[in-house]
Design a protein around this motif. Sequence first.
Motif, PDB file in Angstrom:
ATOM      1  N   ARG A 192       0.918  -1.205   0.011  1.00  0.00           N
ATOM      2  CA  ARG A 192      -0.047  -0.052   0.189  1.00  0.00           C
ATOM      3  C   ARG A 192       0.877   1.287   0.078  1.00  0.00           C
ATOM      4  NH1 ARG A 192      -5.107  -1.502   1.149  1.00  0.00           N
ATOM      5  NH2 ARG A 192      -5.642   0.889   0.167  1.00  0.00           N
ATOM      6  N   SER A 193       0.247   2.235  -0.148  1.00  0.00           N
ATOM      7  CA  SER A 193       1.057   3.731  -0.349  1.00  0.00           C
ATOM      8  C   SER A 193       0.233   4.838   0.484  1.00  0.00           C
ATOM      9  CB  SER A 193       0.884   4.177  -1.890  1.00  0.00           C
ATOM     10  OG  SER A 193       1.431   3.121  -2.706  1.00  0.00           O
ATOM     11  N   VAL A 194       1.288   5.652   0.699  1.00  0.00           N
ATOM     12  CA  VAL A 194       0.953   7.001   1.461  1.00  0.00           C
ATOM     13  C   VAL A 194       1.101   8.118   0.463  1.00  0.00           C
ATOM     14  CG1 VAL A 194       2.992   7.060   2.517  1.00  0.00           C
ATOM     15  CG2 VAL A 194       1.039   8.383   3.542  1.00  0.00           C
ATOM     16  N   ARG A 195       0.239   8.881   0.425  1.00  0.00           N
ATOM     17  CA  ARG A 195       0.374  10.275  -0.623  1.00  0.00           C
ATOM     18  C   ARG A 195       0.597  11.568   0.417  1.00  0.00           C
ATOM     19  NH1 ARG A 195      -2.951  14.336  -2.103  1.00  0.00           N
ATOM     20  NH2 ARG A 195      -2.527  15.033  -4.353  1.00  0.00           N
ATOM     21  N   LEU A 196       1.733  12.060   0.289  1.00  0.00           N
ATOM     22  CA  LEU A 196       2.050  13.451   0.559  1.00  0.00           C
ATOM     23  C   LEU A 196       1.586  14.456  -0.368  1.00  0.00           C
ATOM     24  CD1 LEU A 196       3.917  11.315   2.045  1.00  0.00           C
ATOM     25  CD2 LEU A 196       4.917  13.251   2.937  1.00  0.00           C
ATOM     26  N   GLY A 197       0.552  15.262  -0.267  1.00  0.00           N
ATOM     27  CA  GLY A 197       0.365  16.317  -1.031  1.00  0.00           C
ATOM     28  C   GLY A 197       0.857  17.758  -0.675  1.00  0.00           C
ATOM     29  N   ALA A 198       0.327  18.701  -1.465  1.00  0.00           N
ATOM     30  CA  ALA A 198       0.999  20.200  -1.301  1.00  0.00           C
ATOM     31  C   ALA A 198       0.594  20.702   0.139  1.00  0.00           C
ATOM     32  CB  ALA A 198       0.309  20.986  -2.409  1.00  0.00           C
ATOM     33  N   ASP A 199      -0.247  20.191   0.768  1.00  0.00           N
ATOM     34  CA  ASP A 199      -0.488  20.830   1.951  1.00  0.00           C
ATOM     35  C   ASP A 199       0.202  20.311   3.226  1.00  0.00           C
ATOM     36  OD1 ASP A 199      -2.087  18.481   1.870  1.00  0.00           O
ATOM     37  OD2 ASP A 199      -3.836  18.918   2.826  1.00  0.00           O
ATOM     38  N   ILE A 200       1.040  19.225   2.866  1.00  0.00           N
ATOM     39  CA  ILE A 200       1.863  18.386   3.869  1.00  0.00           C
ATOM     40  C   ILE A 200       2.821  19.521   4.691  1.00  0.00           C
ATOM     41  CG2 ILE A 200       3.608  16.635   4.413  1.00  0.00           C
ATOM     42  CD1 ILE A 200       0.672  15.709   4.009  1.00  0.00           C
TER      43      ILE A 200
END
Length: 581
Positions: free
Chosen positions: A104-112
């Motif tokens: 599985r994956s974890v997504r780090l977006g622009a608001d992290i």
Amino acid sequence: MRPLCSALLSRRAFRRLPAALPTVRSAVRASTLASMLVLAPSSRAAAQSVTLTLPAGSSAAPVTGRAFVFVARTDRAEPRLQAGARRTSEPFFGVDVEQLAPGRSVRLGADIPGFPVASMGQLPPGEYYVQGLLLPYTRFARADGHTIWAHMDQWEGQRFNDAPGSYVSAVRKVRLDASSQLELPLERTLPPVPRLADTEWVQRFRITSKRVSAFWNHDMPLGAVVLLPKGYAENTGKRYPVVYTVGHFSERAPFGFTFDGCDRPETPTARAARLARSAREPGCEFQQAWTSGRVPEFIAVFIQHPTPFYDDSYVLNSANNGPYGDAITQELIPEIDRRYRTIPSAYARMLTGGSTGGWDVLALQIHYPGVFGGAWSLYPDQVDFRHYQLGNVYADANAYVLRDNAWLPPREIPANRSPEGLTELTMREENAAEAVIASKGRSGGQWDGWQAAWAPVGPDGYPQPLWDKGTGVIDHRVAESMRARGYDLRDYLERHWSTVGPQLVGKLHVAVGDMDNYFLNLAVYKLEAFLESTKEPGKGPYYAGRFDYGRPLKPHGWQPWSNQELLRLMAEQVQRHAPRP
């Protein structure tokens, strides 16, 4: 504050070279962190997202921990090793992960949130070296009834970016902008710290502390690096006094003792620069004196006591860390006396350490006066919480800003400075970095480390925050709890001098520079003022110790004597208090 003890560098970033520092208390929203930092360029754009994937088969169970993306402008080292709670840090971004299953994956977006750039959305577009990392936490069902998740130190000294067992990606050079979609498989696991071999001079061992293990409901080690005197193996009937050195986690021998690089003598220029900072000699010079028998004969021991919150327990019993004071004095020291030919008496046990270790040795001497015979504390962490570095946690409303009745705007409070007085990081900035490294006070950084050692347990089982990580508002109830439990050493001495004072006469020695980088000289002045007051009628006994101040412009790490001279002072102390035939 970084590991030296008598040969300790400083603390924070200096201690984790080339890695960094750690910690945090409450999860801080990106919007809050954005207000905590001064951000770069107005032409801001950022990676839309970075996705970290835990490959199938990489772990036997889902992983709870902290996921990071590191972004660096150069490839002089892996990006993860260029990041930390320091002014020179390259940008990094972090988010908690719960039960991430293999595949599985974890997504780090622009608001992290990030540091020193407040979020990935604030990162200027351009070419960068990028790396992902997942730091696993361990589940602890503690004896106090709380269940928490924290990083179980793997004998690396709580390095959030270099901990064995962490999952890391390969380094990729990419262009990041507002439309970027980057995927990073976490394809490598950082290896265990290699065990170092014993020599005729230096030995290492670990034990499992029964007391601390019972608190954590998990096996918890204590360790020691032991430096043996010349002739120890041959003089089998001889016993030796012990000098205990304490400070940030290290596998190095006490006092910097080393044979490495000794074929390259110190240059006159390097010697002049060193002596301008401190009288402490290079490790090779000390080694040559030790192995030739030109110093008093001691067994020197550096103690190792990392916790799930910090690389140093702060050596006293703690609501969050567990009973480390009792473990050190009732388990580790008796084990050293059992394994080595020590003189197992208080008069023959000396203490020294710098920075964190400087506080540690005062705390051990003051709280366990019948176990040790003298402490030489170098540039200690705050020994009076009216100067918690610079601020007063009992009286100030906010740890980050000074508000008064002036027309000028509130002033940001410095966290550290150059010896000339230039602010290098503010309190807000340094705490923001810890907040990116971890939530709930788990960063392993300096402010979180003190909080874990001295604050009460919060309702969620994590350390109760001394101040709000986002706003800096101080909780005076926590400060008063810390005072009541005896962690404010000056306050403890003043309240208990009639009972502990007679056991401490001649045993307290403190040295600090007048321009300590972390303002630690300010609290030392207050400690000296109280101890000197014991000379007044009705306030005795007089403490009969010594304070030394480095002037002018002496920084954190200043020491007024070489380590060889320090051992001679300790030998005189042992002789003065040795039983008479």
